[in-house]
Design a protein around this motif. Structure first.
Motif, PDB file in Angstrom:
ATOM      1  N   PHE A 100       0.848  -1.192   0.000  1.00 19.97           N
ATOM      2  CA  PHE A 100       0.000   0.000   0.000  1.00 19.97           C
ATOM      3  C   PHE A 100       0.887   1.246   0.000  1.00 19.97           C
ATOM      4  O   PHE A 100       1.857   1.316   0.766  1.00 19.97           O
ATOM      5  CB  PHE A 100      -0.901   0.029   1.237  1.00 19.97           C
ATOM      6  CG  PHE A 100      -2.033  -0.941   1.196  1.00 19.97           C
ATOM      7  CD1 PHE A 100      -3.251  -0.584   0.621  1.00 19.97           C
ATOM      8  CD2 PHE A 100      -1.895  -2.216   1.728  1.00 19.97           C
ATOM      9  CE1 PHE A 100      -4.307  -1.487   0.578  1.00 19.97           C
ATOM     10  CE2 PHE A 100      -2.946  -3.125   1.686  1.00 19.97           C
ATOM     11  CZ  PHE A 100      -4.155  -2.753   1.110  1.00 19.97           C
ATOM     12  N   PRO A 101       0.578   2.243  -0.839  1.00 18.04           N
ATOM     13  CA  PRO A 101       1.349   3.489  -0.793  1.00 18.04           C
ATOM     14  C   PRO A 101       1.029   4.263   0.480  1.00 18.04           C
ATOM     15  O   PRO A 101      -0.022   4.048   1.106  1.00 18.04           O
ATOM     16  CB  PRO A 101       0.867   4.254  -2.031  1.00 18.04           C
ATOM     17  CG  PRO A 101      -0.526   3.743  -2.247  1.00 18.04           C
ATOM     18  CD  PRO A 101      -0.520   2.304  -1.826  1.00 18.04           C
ATOM     19  N   TYR A 102       1.917   5.166   0.859  1.00 17.68           N
ATOM     20  CA  TYR A 102       1.664   6.009   2.030  1.00 17.68           C
ATOM     21  C   TYR A 102       0.748   7.176   1.668  1.00 17.68           C
ATOM     22  O   TYR A 102      -0.136   7.542   2.428  1.00 17.68           O
ATOM     23  CB  TYR A 102       2.982   6.550   2.600  1.00 17.68           C
ATOM     24  CG  TYR A 102       2.770   7.404   3.829  1.00 17.68           C
ATOM     25  CD1 TYR A 102       2.607   6.817   5.074  1.00 17.68           C
ATOM     26  CD2 TYR A 102       2.710   8.790   3.744  1.00 17.68           C
ATOM     27  CE1 TYR A 102       2.370   7.581   6.203  1.00 17.68           C
ATOM     28  CE2 TYR A 102       2.472   9.568   4.870  1.00 17.68           C
ATOM     29  CZ  TYR A 102       2.312   8.950   6.097  1.00 17.68           C
ATOM     30  OH  TYR A 102       2.063   9.723   7.208  1.00 17.68           O
ATOM     31  N   ASN A 103       0.978   7.759   0.495  1.00 12.34           N
ATOM     32  CA  ASN A 103       0.129   8.882   0.073  1.00 12.34           C
ATOM     33  C   ASN A 103      -0.221   8.767  -1.406  1.00 12.34           C
ATOM     34  O   ASN A 103       0.539   8.190  -2.199  1.00 12.34           O
ATOM     35  CB  ASN A 103       0.779  10.235   0.386  1.00 12.34           C
ATOM     36  CG  ASN A 103       2.097  10.415  -0.323  1.00 12.34           C
ATOM     37  OD1 ASN A 103       2.147  10.538  -1.537  1.00 12.34           O
ATOM     38  ND2 ASN A 103       3.194  10.435   0.426  1.00 12.34           N
ATOM     39  N   ILE A 104      -1.365   9.323  -1.759  1.00 12.69           N
ATOM     40  CA  ILE A 104      -1.849   9.297  -3.144  1.00 12.69           C
ATOM     41  C   ILE A 104      -2.365  10.685  -3.506  1.00 12.69           C
ATOM     42  O   ILE A 104      -3.162  11.266  -2.765  1.00 12.69           O
ATOM     43  CB  ILE A 104      -2.984   8.276  -3.335  1.00 12.69           C
ATOM     44  CG1 ILE A 104      -2.531   6.872  -2.913  1.00 12.69           C
ATOM     45  CG2 ILE A 104      -3.456   8.264  -4.787  1.00 12.69           C
ATOM     46  CD1 ILE A 104      -3.630   5.824  -2.958  1.00 12.69           C
ATOM     47  N   GLN A 105      -1.887  11.214  -4.635  1.00 11.59           N
ATOM     48  CA  GLN A 105      -2.440  12.464  -5.157  1.00 11.59           C
ATOM     49  C   GLN A 105      -3.494  12.109  -6.205  1.00 11.59           C
ATOM     50  O   GLN A 105      -3.219  11.347  -7.126  1.00 11.59           O
ATOM     51  CB  GLN A 105      -1.363  13.351  -5.770  1.00 11.59           C
ATOM     52  CG  GLN A 105      -1.927  14.704  -6.199  1.00 11.59           C
ATOM     53  CD  GLN A 105      -0.864  15.635  -6.772  1.00 11.59           C
ATOM     54  OE1 GLN A 105      -0.801  15.826  -7.987  1.00 11.59           O
ATOM     55  NE2 GLN A 105      -0.043  16.210  -5.915  1.00 11.59           N
ATOM     56  N   ILE A 106      -4.698  12.650  -6.048  1.00  7.82           N
ATOM     57  CA  ILE A 106      -5.813  12.317  -6.927  1.00  7.82           C
ATOM     58  C   ILE A 106      -6.298  13.569  -7.651  1.00  7.82           C
ATOM     59  O   ILE A 106      -6.694  14.553  -7.018  1.00  7.82           O
ATOM     60  CB  ILE A 106      -6.971  11.696  -6.128  1.00  7.82           C
ATOM     61  CG1 ILE A 106      -6.501  10.396  -5.461  1.00  7.82           C
ATOM     62  CG2 ILE A 106      -8.170  11.430  -7.032  1.00  7.82           C
ATOM     63  CD1 ILE A 106      -7.526   9.765  -4.538  1.00  7.82           C
ATOM     64  N   SER A 107      -6.238  13.526  -8.976  1.00 12.50           N
ATOM     65  CA  SER A 107      -6.776  14.620  -9.793  1.00 12.50           C
ATOM     66  C   SER A 107      -8.273  14.375  -9.981  1.00 12.50           C
ATOM     67  O   SER A 107      -8.665  13.443 -10.675  1.00 12.50           O
ATOM     68  CB  SER A 107      -6.064  14.672 -11.151  1.00 12.50           C
ATOM     69  OG  SER A 107      -6.658  15.641 -11.978  1.00 12.50           O
ATOM     70  N   LEU A 108      -9.094  15.193  -9.352  1.00 11.00           N
ATOM     71  CA  LEU A 108     -10.542  14.996  -9.405  1.00 11.00           C
ATOM     72  C   LEU A 108     -11.131  15.413 -10.746  1.00 11.00           C
ATOM     73  O   LEU A 108     -12.117  14.839 -11.208  1.00 11.00           O
ATOM     74  CB  LEU A 108     -11.211  15.789  -8.277  1.00 11.00           C
ATOM     75  CG  LEU A 108     -10.873  15.336  -6.859  1.00 11.00           C
ATOM     76  CD1 LEU A 108     -11.489  16.284  -5.830  1.00 11.00           C
ATOM     77  CD2 LEU A 108     -11.361  13.910  -6.614  1.00 11.00           C
TER      78      LEU A 108
END
Length: 406
Positions: A100-108
């Motif tokens: 599992f990644p620690y953080n995820i950037q999501i483009s909405l």
């Protein structure tokens, strides 16, 4: 004699290893050190008991070797005490033997009221591709309690109509941050604004003329300044992000003075990358030296110390030959585009960096097997990747300084 954790508050399990966050950088522990750390997490702090625990896990280790590892090699994260202390509360995430990644950037969404000169995604007010909320909910249900940090971006994420619904449903499951242009149609509600752990807002000049020209919107500056003040009423965790456009130290200092005037406490300066729209607008950016700017920013940081925090995005040092990325992209960090595609980094949107898609749920395979296969593919095909970007008029190593150099 007892062993305790030292100035550590974030721990992430990734595969067989532990990653420790210290001073905003990640330290990877090998299998033996991970085992020692896990036993301490369980409350096994006694020196002799720890040696016994480690030995029972197929590690042939004596008192001298164990002492050297704990006292010398792990001295940045462990401390020795001759009395038993209370256990500290820690934030830990991930699962052992999963990825599992620690953080995820999501483009909405790729919709934005700006038309920035440097935008690598060519976002504007006409585009309106957005991520499917039901697929996003399924994804969140799978990663919650394992991946702790989610950062929303765009386009302009405050133009995403279901943002309130997302935060309300998952407020207790993730630490949420957001990157915004500061220009939206309707103000987000005060309750929504205050729920973000961090808000990053982009401002591209200290004057109306400079900023409006850069973002391609003649009414933007006044509105962004007004929206900065609106955000500050409900959330103090606001950082201003900007791109440096020239060597002009006076221009940079005027930007800092404006930020202080409007109550900003944190600024991050970044470099314009020659991708996306920046390629066709390069005449606006080709007359500056970011190395020179770093030195100027260092001087300004000292000058305004205690008044405002000034930092800049820099490239990681000591690049590894084993990893295609040296910044944890693809491992501890993912990017999800508005199409649902998963890539190692938000800047790498070419299909060659495709890792999966949240609509197809093949991210489960990535979490079960890890990033290593993709890492090896990238390393073995480095010349192919470099040439593909070269045909687009881009240098892959200029996009991110953390990418392997050959």
């Amino acid at each position: 004699m007892y062993i305790y954790l030292k100035n550590i508050n974030k721990i992430h399990f990734y595969g067989k290893f532990l990653y420790i966050n210290k001073a905003n950088s990640w330290l990877k522990l090998n299998e033996l050190k991970s085992l020692i750390f896990i036993e301490i997490l369980k409350g096994n702090n006694n020196f002799d008991d720890l040696i016994d625990k480690v030995s029972k896990n197929n590690f042939n280790i004596n008192y001298f070797t164990f002492s050297k590892i704990v006292i010398d090699e792990m001295k940045e994260i462990l401390e020795i005490s001759f009395k038993k202390n209370k256990r500290k509360k820690l934030i830990y995430s991930g699962i052992k033997n999963k990825y599992f990644p620690y953080n995820i950037q999501i483009s909405l969404t790729n919709k934005c009221l700006h038309n920035c000169l440097h935008c690598y995604k060519y976002s504007n007010s006409i585009k309106n591709k957005k991520i499917d909320i039901n697929k996003l909910f399924s994804f969140f249900n799978y990663i919650k309690n394992k991946t702790p940090e989610i950062e929303f971006s765009g386009g302009e994420p405050f133009l995403y109509e279901e943002l309130d619904e997302i935060i309300n449903n998952y407020y207790n499951d993730f630490y949420f941050s957001i990157i915004t242009s500061g220009n939206w149609k309707n103000n987000p509600s005060p309750k929504l604004v205050e729920k973000f752990d961090n808000i990053k807002l982009t401002l591209y000049g200290y004057s109306k003329k400079t900023h409006n020209y850069f973002v391609g919107n003649k009414n933007s500056f006044k509105k962004v300044i007004k929206n900065i003040q609106y955000i500050q009423r409900y959330n103090k965790n606001l950082t201003i992000q900007t791109q440096v456009k020239s060597n002009d130290i006076e221009e940079i200092e005027n930007f800092i003075k404006l930020s202080i005037k409007i109550g900003i406490k944190n600024i991050v300066f970044g470099e314009v990358l020659m991708i996306g729209r920046a390629k066709s607008n390069k005449d606006n950016f080709n007359n500056y030296d970011f190395n020179l700017i770093r030195n100027n920013l260092f001087s300004l940081r000292e000058k305004y110390k205690g008044i405002i925090n000034i930092s800049y995005i820099d490239s990681p040092k000591n690049l590894s030959k084993k990893n295609f990325f040296n910044c944890k992209a693809g491992t501890l960090s993912w990017s999800v585009l508005e199409t649902g595609d998963i890539t190692p980094c938000t800047l790498l949107i070419d299909e060659i960096f495709y890792l999966g898609n949240i609509y197809l749920e093949d991210y489960k395979k990535l979490i079960n097997l890890g990033f290593e296969k993709y890492n090896n593919i990238y390393i073995n095909n480095f010349e192919k990747i470099k040439n593909k970007y070269k045909k687009k008029g881009e240098n892959i190593n200029n996009i991110c300084g953390s990418i392997l150099k050959k």
